[in-house]
Design a protein around this motif. Sequence first.
Motif, PDB file in Angstrom:
ATOM      1  N   TRP A 284       0.611  -1.180   0.049  1.00 46.02           N
ATOM      2  CA  TRP A 284       0.030   0.013  -0.202  1.00 46.02           C
ATOM      3  C   TRP A 284       0.737   1.006   0.105  1.00 46.02           C
ATOM      4  CZ3 TRP A 284      -0.016   4.139   3.576  1.00 46.02           C
ATOM      5  CH2 TRP A 284       0.721   3.683   4.833  1.00 46.02           C
ATOM      6  N   HIS A 285       0.481   2.276  -0.455  1.00 44.60           N
ATOM      7  CA  HIS A 285       0.929   3.637  -0.406  1.00 44.60           C
ATOM      8  C   HIS A 285      -0.006   4.715  -0.339  1.00 44.60           C
ATOM      9  CE1 HIS A 285       1.008   3.120  -4.847  1.00 44.60           C
ATOM     10  NE2 HIS A 285       0.548   4.320  -4.989  1.00 44.60           N
ATOM     11  N   ASP A 286      -1.332   4.364  -0.906  1.00 50.16           N
ATOM     12  CA  ASP A 286      -2.686   5.318  -0.817  1.00 50.16           C
ATOM     13  C   ASP A 286      -3.260   5.084   0.274  1.00 50.16           C
ATOM     14  OD1 ASP A 286      -5.272   6.110  -1.261  1.00 50.16           O
ATOM     15  OD2 ASP A 286      -4.661   6.550  -3.341  1.00 50.16           O
ATOM     16  N   ALA A 287      -3.477   6.146   1.330  1.00 55.84           N
ATOM     17  CA  ALA A 287      -3.957   5.970   2.349  1.00 55.84           C
ATOM     18  C   ALA A 287      -5.298   5.363   2.428  1.00 55.84           C
ATOM     19  CB  ALA A 287      -3.810   7.166   3.171  1.00 55.84           C
ATOM     20  N   PHE A 288      -6.178   5.977   1.219  1.00 52.09           N
ATOM     21  CA  PHE A 288      -7.610   5.685   1.375  1.00 52.09           C
ATOM     22  C   PHE A 288      -7.845   4.319   0.792  1.00 52.09           C
ATOM     23  CE2 PHE A 288      -7.246  10.299   1.774  1.00 52.09           C
ATOM     24  CZ  PHE A 288      -8.091  10.440   2.600  1.00 52.09           C
ATOM     25  N   ILE A 289      -6.987   3.923  -0.097  1.00 48.73           N
ATOM     26  CA  ILE A 289      -6.905   2.479  -0.643  1.00 48.73           C
ATOM     27  C   ILE A 289      -6.708   1.550   0.657  1.00 48.73           C
ATOM     28  CG2 ILE A 289      -5.912   0.419  -2.032  1.00 48.73           C
ATOM     29  CD1 ILE A 289      -5.605   2.645  -4.149  1.00 48.73           C
ATOM     30  N   GLN A 290      -5.763   1.715   1.481  1.00 50.45           N
ATOM     31  CA  GLN A 290      -5.650   0.865   2.468  1.00 50.45           C
ATOM     32  C   GLN A 290      -6.677   0.793   3.442  1.00 50.45           C
ATOM     33  OE1 GLN A 290      -3.142   1.671   6.033  1.00 50.45           O
ATOM     34  NE2 GLN A 290      -1.954   0.041   5.683  1.00 50.45           N
ATOM     35  N   MET A 291      -7.317   1.894   3.572  1.00 52.77           N
ATOM     36  CA  MET A 291      -8.654   1.935   4.640  1.00 52.77           C
ATOM     37  C   MET A 291      -9.677   1.031   3.596  1.00 52.77           C
ATOM     38  SD  MET A 291      -9.002   5.854   6.197  1.00 52.77           S
ATOM     39  CE  MET A 291      -8.676   6.648   4.532  1.00 52.77           C
ATOM     40  N   ASP A 292      -9.987   1.252   2.677  1.00 54.92           N
ATOM     41  CA  ASP A 292     -10.947   0.461   1.961  1.00 54.92           C
ATOM     42  C   ASP A 292     -10.169  -1.193   2.035  1.00 54.92           C
ATOM     43  OD1 ASP A 292     -13.242   0.465  -0.095  1.00 54.92           O
ATOM     44  OD2 ASP A 292     -11.644  -0.777  -1.088  1.00 54.92           O
ATOM     45  N   ASP A 293      -9.504  -1.520   2.062  1.00 59.33           N
ATOM     46  CA  ASP A 293      -8.894  -2.656   2.219  1.00 59.33           C
ATOM     47  C   ASP A 293      -9.009  -3.271   3.588  1.00 59.33           C
ATOM     48  OD1 ASP A 293      -7.630  -2.954  -0.624  1.00 59.33           O
ATOM     49  OD2 ASP A 293      -5.744  -2.656   0.145  1.00 59.33           O
ATOM     50  N   PHE A 294      -8.963  -2.620   4.660  1.00 58.57           N
ATOM     51  CA  PHE A 294      -9.417  -2.830   5.854  1.00 58.57           C
ATOM     52  C   PHE A 294     -10.895  -3.183   5.915  1.00 58.57           C
ATOM     53  CE2 PHE A 294      -5.093  -2.642   7.417  1.00 58.57           C
ATOM     54  CZ  PHE A 294      -5.021  -3.220   8.627  1.00 58.57           C
ATOM     55  N   LYS A 295     -11.801  -2.362   5.078  1.00 52.25           N
ATOM     56  CA  LYS A 295     -13.058  -2.312   5.265  1.00 52.25           C
ATOM     57  C   LYS A 295     -13.718  -3.360   4.430  1.00 52.25           C
ATOM     58  CE  LYS A 295     -14.245   2.658   5.463  1.00 52.25           C
ATOM     59  NZ  LYS A 295     -14.804   3.709   4.834  1.00 52.25           N
ATOM     60  N   ASN A 296     -13.053  -3.689   3.235  1.00 60.83           N
ATOM     61  CA  ASN A 296     -13.821  -4.404   2.294  1.00 60.83           C
ATOM     62  C   ASN A 296     -13.116  -5.716   1.844  1.00 60.83           C
ATOM     63  OD1 ASN A 296     -16.227  -2.887   2.383  1.00 60.83           O
ATOM     64  ND2 ASN A 296     -15.086  -1.439   0.982  1.00 60.83           N
ATOM     65  N   GLU A 297     -11.709  -5.676   2.097  1.00 60.31           N
ATOM     66  CA  GLU A 297     -10.785  -6.744   1.380  1.00 60.31           C
ATOM     67  C   GLU A 297     -10.188  -7.831   2.383  1.00 60.31           C
ATOM     68  OE1 GLU A 297     -10.973  -7.119  -1.846  1.00 60.31           O
ATOM     69  OE2 GLU A 297     -12.048  -5.368  -1.992  1.00 60.31           O
ATOM     70  N   GLY A 298     -10.648  -7.909   3.596  1.00 63.70           N
ATOM     71  CA  GLY A 298     -10.219  -8.731   4.354  1.00 63.70           C
ATOM     72  C   GLY A 298      -8.667  -8.621   5.142  1.00 63.70           C
ATOM     73  N   ILE A 299      -8.336  -7.573   4.821  1.00 69.51           N
ATOM     74  CA  ILE A 299      -6.935  -7.205   5.583  1.00 69.51           C
ATOM     75  C   ILE A 299      -7.451  -7.056   6.989  1.00 69.51           C
ATOM     76  CG2 ILE A 299      -5.134  -5.491   5.437  1.00 69.51           C
ATOM     77  CD1 ILE A 299      -5.118  -7.245   3.065  1.00 69.51           C
ATOM     78  N   VAL A 300      -6.348  -7.534   7.950  1.00 67.41           N
ATOM     79  CA  VAL A 300      -6.330  -7.635   9.315  1.00 67.41           C
ATOM     80  C   VAL A 300      -5.139  -7.082   9.917  1.00 67.41           C
ATOM     81  CG1 VAL A 300      -7.983  -9.504   9.248  1.00 67.41           C
ATOM     82  CG2 VAL A 300      -5.706  -9.998   9.498  1.00 67.41           C
ATOM     83  N   ALA A 301      -4.277  -6.682   9.381  1.00 69.23           N
ATOM     84  CA  ALA A 301      -2.832  -6.216   9.977  1.00 69.23           C
ATOM     85  C   ALA A 301      -2.115  -5.669   8.971  1.00 69.23           C
ATOM     86  CB  ALA A 301      -2.329  -7.320  10.939  1.00 69.23           C
ATOM     87  N   SER A 302      -1.495  -4.539   9.224  1.00 68.19           N
ATOM     88  CA  SER A 302      -0.620  -3.769   8.302  1.00 68.19           C
ATOM     89  C   SER A 302       0.013  -2.452   9.218  1.00 68.19           C
ATOM     90  CB  SER A 302      -1.295  -3.126   7.166  1.00 68.19           C
ATOM     91  OG  SER A 302      -0.477  -2.497   6.406  1.00 68.19           O
ATOM     92  N   GLY A 303       1.405  -2.258   8.880  1.00 67.62           N
ATOM     93  CA  GLY A 303       1.921  -1.057   9.281  1.00 67.62           C
ATOM     94  C   GLY A 303       1.243   0.070   8.686  1.00 67.62           C
ATOM     95  N   SER A 304       0.907   1.111   9.383  1.00 68.36           N
ATOM     96  CA  SER A 304      -0.180   2.271   8.996  1.00 68.36           C
ATOM     97  C   SER A 304       0.169   3.580   9.686  1.00 68.36           C
ATOM     98  CB  SER A 304      -1.487   1.776   9.168  1.00 68.36           C
ATOM     99  OG  SER A 304      -2.461   2.728   8.512  1.00 68.36           O
ATOM    100  N   TRP A 305      -0.526   4.530   9.260  1.00 72.50           N
ATOM    101  CA  TRP A 305      -0.286   5.728  10.025  1.00 72.50           C
ATOM    102  C   TRP A 305      -1.764   6.022  11.109  1.00 72.50           C
ATOM    103  CZ3 TRP A 305       0.169   8.404   4.635  1.00 72.50           C
ATOM    104  CH2 TRP A 305       1.534   7.865   4.092  1.00 72.50           C
ATOM    105  N   PRO A 306      -1.518   6.799  12.047  1.00 74.96           N
ATOM    106  CA  PRO A 306      -2.721   7.056  12.989  1.00 74.96           C
ATOM    107  C   PRO A 306      -3.688   7.776  12.112  1.00 74.96           C
ATOM    108  CG  PRO A 306      -0.424   7.367  13.963  1.00 74.96           C
ATOM    109  CD  PRO A 306      -0.186   7.419  12.616  1.00 74.96           C
TER     110      PRO A 306
END
Length: 385
Positions: free
Chosen positions: A235-257
Amino acid sequence: MKYLKLIGTTALATLTAVTPVMAQIAEIGPGEGQLSIVAWAGYIERGETDPAFDWVTGFEEKTGCKVSVKTAATSDEMVALMNEGGFDLVTASGDASLRLIAGGRVQPVNVDLVPSWKDVDDRLKNAPWHTVDGVHYGVPYMWGPNVLMYNTEVFKEAPTSWNVVFEEQTLPDGKSNKGRVQAYDGPIYIADAAQYLMANKPELGITSVYELNEDQYAAALDLLRGQRELTSRYWHDAFIQMDDFKNEGIVASGSWPFMVNLLQADGVPVASVIPKEGATGWADTSMLHVNAKNPNCAYMWFDHQLSSNLQSDLAVWFGANPSVLAACTDKRGMLTPEICTKNGLDDFERIKFWTTPVSNCAAGEGACVPYYRWVSDYIGVIGGR
């Protein structure tokens, strides 16, 4: 890519020999009517995402400087945009700021023209990611950690180690982490691997995650190659990562507050933690392009960005820490001492702030792997090599 290699092998290698130069502006004149900023997502808000968070409209009304923003997803993108020109300011992290200084893309800042400079956290005033030979090349903006974001329905208790994203394992819900974790799409992420190894393989002798010898660097790449088999996306797009946690089954990742806060506000079951190994992090600096067309508006922004109410509201919005400590306590904005503590204000010493790896490091001339190799090798890792 040729530009990145040049910076990695020549200019940065001689950065300590840069001759101090004077700031190009000696006094602030009338505003030019506009200001263009390259910024991280969420850093320059005018109330469009959430009406409660707007620190642009008032600045425009007061100064007449109309602000335009180009969002960048990585430090490399910021360097590329500033190299192309056409922007006044950039909110650069430490892995970009020294490259911009060494490449002659930014100019020294006359801090005497920034009245609020006196209020800047003393830990940041002379930070090595924006100060060379006593010359300031920017004004501190925000800082914070790269946190481990996790799904609270999968992890009933906060994970204690970064191993959940680096090593294949069965998660608390009884399922494998394979295909359910992410990694950051940026060469500086090699430092996160080094951070994990520093704690879990002390025999490697890693003392700085940005100063790796050949053996330490090879071990970090090996860890990342193994991680590639686990990741569903870099990931590099903050909003795509958020969508992945919402809809794509991602459960853990380095991220930003920033993403943690927005997802929690949206009711998504996530939380964040700094695991036992510690964390890398970012201390961002607003820097003025060497050929900025709107320097007067830029200097007005420098002082505006240090106002405690802006610092306060941005810290709440992004989940970051202000560069003006008074913002935590003076009640001019939304920030409180409790929120500052939650955002990691007391973790400053635990964070390994992003900086540009160079070959001539503390271990000696040519002892460390320079950044241009981080760039090419991480591309290789992502590509399966």
